[in-house]
Enzyme design. Structure first.
Site, PDB file in Angstrom:
ATOM      1  N   GLU A 250      -4.591 -12.578  -7.656  1.00  0.00           N
ATOM      2  CA  GLU A 250      -4.070 -12.784  -6.317  1.00  0.00           C
ATOM      3  C   GLU A 250      -2.661 -12.535  -6.034  1.00  0.00           C
ATOM      4  O   GLU A 250      -1.740 -13.364  -6.803  1.00  0.00           O
ATOM      5  CB  GLU A 250      -4.402 -14.168  -5.882  1.00  0.00           C
ATOM      6  CG  GLU A 250      -5.750 -14.346  -5.794  1.00  0.00           C
ATOM      7  CD  GLU A 250      -6.201 -13.753  -4.560  1.00  0.00           C
ATOM      8  OE1 GLU A 250      -5.702 -13.241  -3.633  1.00  0.00           O
ATOM      9  OE2 GLU A 250      -7.719 -14.400  -4.418  1.00  0.00           O
ATOM     10  N   CYS A 284       2.681 -15.029   0.300  1.00  0.00           N
ATOM     11  CA  CYS A 284       2.064 -13.682  -0.030  1.00  0.00           C
ATOM     12  C   CYS A 284       1.642 -13.008   0.989  1.00  0.00           C
ATOM     13  O   CYS A 284       1.613 -11.757   1.050  1.00  0.00           O
ATOM     14  CB  CYS A 284       0.866 -13.785  -1.027  1.00  0.00           C
ATOM     15  SG  CYS A 284      -0.139 -14.942  -0.405  1.00  0.00           S
ATOM     16  N   GLU A 383       8.070  -6.301  -1.189  1.00  0.00           N
ATOM     17  CA  GLU A 383       7.745  -7.670  -0.797  1.00  0.00           C
ATOM     18  C   GLU A 383       9.192  -8.384  -1.152  1.00  0.00           C
ATOM     19  O   GLU A 383       9.642  -8.376  -2.336  1.00  0.00           O
ATOM     20  CB  GLU A 383       6.790  -8.126  -1.777  1.00  0.00           C
ATOM     21  CG  GLU A 383       6.480  -9.762  -1.200  1.00  0.00           C
ATOM     22  CD  GLU A 383       5.302 -10.379  -2.111  1.00  0.00           C
ATOM     23  OE1 GLU A 383       5.543 -10.128  -3.453  1.00  0.00           O
ATOM     24  OE2 GLU A 383       4.621 -10.957  -1.746  1.00  0.00           O
TER      25      GLU A 383
END
Ligand code: NAD
Length: 481
Positions: A250, A284, A383
């Site tokens: 993940e 996330c 990110e």
């Protein structure tokens, strides 16, 4: 608030790290020392894996699925009854605003409740086959499962992955993030008090290289669930590959929200802001790119400028809109993105405000709204993991899809439109593990399978689907004639 002692949970007992070393823990809201953690290393991971193996051969391994479910339900009740304490501890430890930390504690309890209820509802099949054969499939636990957890949502991630793994009868070894281990230790204590047999849940705090790597590479670990960055996820997958064991990854994201000209803007605006600054953007699935159809560009931009300028940043326990970043290194990383974008000529449309009385030693970053951002710019691709939002204009569905799918990630996407056909066309074409239409996150429901495509990872956690990841299928063929 009681701060857990710097101990590891191994075989049902809290104990010092074998080497006796410790790690300091700072409060991100002040930069001041808060606690210490035991500095676990390979020897401690080895002891934890041995304890987990023993649990599988002991009372834990002999429990029926229904009995396991009952224990998980009791853990959920224990977490619920301590939700306020957990939230305060989390707010101090990771700088998460108190209300958001409380929501995490409640979600953690809900995961244990959900997986407690699901434990005895997973069953195999019977398969029509040749005459004289009876063929069945059974779901069995992997054995010892390793869980490597990041610092941004420790309670939720422990709930979702440990809850599902225990429901299927595995015994777990958890390595929490070094910046976010205190609530993990408290959950371990609650689990023991709820009657979880010793060794079914072991927690080894420590650094990634020293405790995470020995866990991912341990030959007796049969499944690794990793949540964290792409770079470390790649290493974890390589380590697990040497033992030929499955991995759930993940990883990160750069999730888009697409706002079409026919969108209900009043409904969309709060989500456009919240999805990007919740947990100071350290999420996330943060909706960190907003794609706006040109006819409504000016209207959306001015509404977002107004909302972003009003955001307050301060100490977590004061429950501001945005808390501090988890540590000084991440704060500097986020500031680096902002500085590079400004130096490159990107327009800052609005900044939030760090409250005047926020402690000067805290790791604060004022939220930044940039636009129009080039779809290929660093801001729009990488990110950032901070409260930074990029606005990107588009013209029509084709361009929206091309920009939205234009990063190496694929975790979540949001679509805002009243056109029913477009809702489905976008849901089909967007490259993401979850697509939300006229909402973003659907309240984070534990029932909803979650996971990425591309560099956002593989495998699914959450929901019923996760249970199959924490089990292996055995086919049994009995010849009776
Ligand atoms: P990270 O990858 O730095 O660390 C995650 C965990 O891995 C920590 O426990 C760390 O100690 C451990 N680790 C570090 N090096 C290791 C190594 N060599 N071997 C084994 N373990 C090691 O991530 P982070 O900075 O804690 O978290 C932020 C990242 O996590 C972001 O990229 C975010 O998107 C991602 N994340 C993903 C999800 C999801 O569900 N997809 C959820 C939360 C966070």
């Amino acid at each position: 608030m009681t701060v857990p002692a710097p101990k590891l949970l191994i075989g049902g007992a809290f104990q010092d790290a074998a080497g006796g070393e410790r790690i300091p823990v700072l409060d991100p809201s002040t930069g001041e020392p808060l606690a210490e953690l035991a500095r676990g290393r390979a020897a401690d991971i080895d002891a934890a894996v041995k304890a987990a193996k023993q649990a599988l051969d002991g009372p834990w391994g002999r429990m029926t699925a229904t009995e396991r479910g009952r224990v998980l339900t009791k853990i959920a009740e224990g977490i619920l009854s301590r939700a306020t304490d957990l939230a305060i501890l989390e707010a101090r430890d990771v700088g998460k605003p108190h209300a958001q930390a409380k929501a995490d504690a409640l979600a953690c309890a809900r995961y244990f409740e959900f997986y407690g209820g699901a434990a005895d509802k997973v069953h195999g099949d019977t398969i029509p086959y040749q005459a004289g054969y009876q063929v069945m499939t059974w779901y069995e636990p992997h054995g010892v499962t390793g869980h490597i957890v990041p610092w941004n949502y420790p309670m939720q991630i422990i709930g979702r992955s440990v809850g599902a793994a225990l429901a299927m009868g595995n015994a777990c070894v958890v390595k929490p993030g070094e910046d976010a281990s205190l609530t993990a230790l408290m959950i371990g204590k609650i689990a023991l008090e709820a009657g979880l047999p010793e060794g079914a849940l072991n927690i080894v705090t420590g650094y990634g290289e020293e405790a995470g790597a020995p866990l991912a590479s341990h030959p007796d670990v049969a499944h690794v669930s990793f949540t964290g960055s792409v770079l470390v996820g790649q290493k974890v997958q390589e380590m697990a590959a040497r033992n030929v064991v499955p991995v759930t990854l993940e990883l990160g994201g750069k999730s888009p929200q697409l706002v079409f000209a026919d969108a209900d803007l009043e409904a969309a605006l709060p989500f456009l802001v919240r999805a990007s600054v919740q947990n100071a953007g350290q999420t996330c699935s943060a909706g960190s790119r907003i794609l706006i159809e040109r006819p409504i560009w000016d209207e959306v931009v001015s509404a977002l400028v107004e909302r972003f300028s009003a955001l307050t940043v301060g100490p977590a326990l004061d429950d501001p809109d945005v808390g501090p970043i988890v540590n000084a290194r991440q704060r500097d990383r986020v500031k680096g993105f902002i500085a590079r974008a400004e130096a490159g000529g990107a327009a800052v449309l609005a900044r939030g405000r760090v409250l005047d009385d926020a402690p000067s030693g805290g790791f604060y970053v004022a939220p930044a709204l940039f636009g129009p951002v080039d779809a290929d710019a660093e801001l729009a691709r990488d990110e950032i993991f901070g409260p930074v939002l990029s606005l990107i204009p588009f013209e029509g569905e084709e361009e929206a899809v091309r920009i939205a799918n234009g990063t190496e990630y694929g975790l979540v996407a949001g679509v805002w439109t009243r056109d029913g056909g477009r809702q489905l066309r976008m849901a089909k074409r967007l490259r993401a593990g979850q697509v939300f239409v006229n909402n973003y996150g659907a309240g984070g429901g534990v029932e909803l399978p979650f996971g990425g495509v591309g560099k956002s990872g593989h495998g699914r956690e959450k929901g019923f689907e996760a249970l199959y990841g924490f089990a292996q299928l055995k086919t049994v063929a009995v010849k009776y004639e």
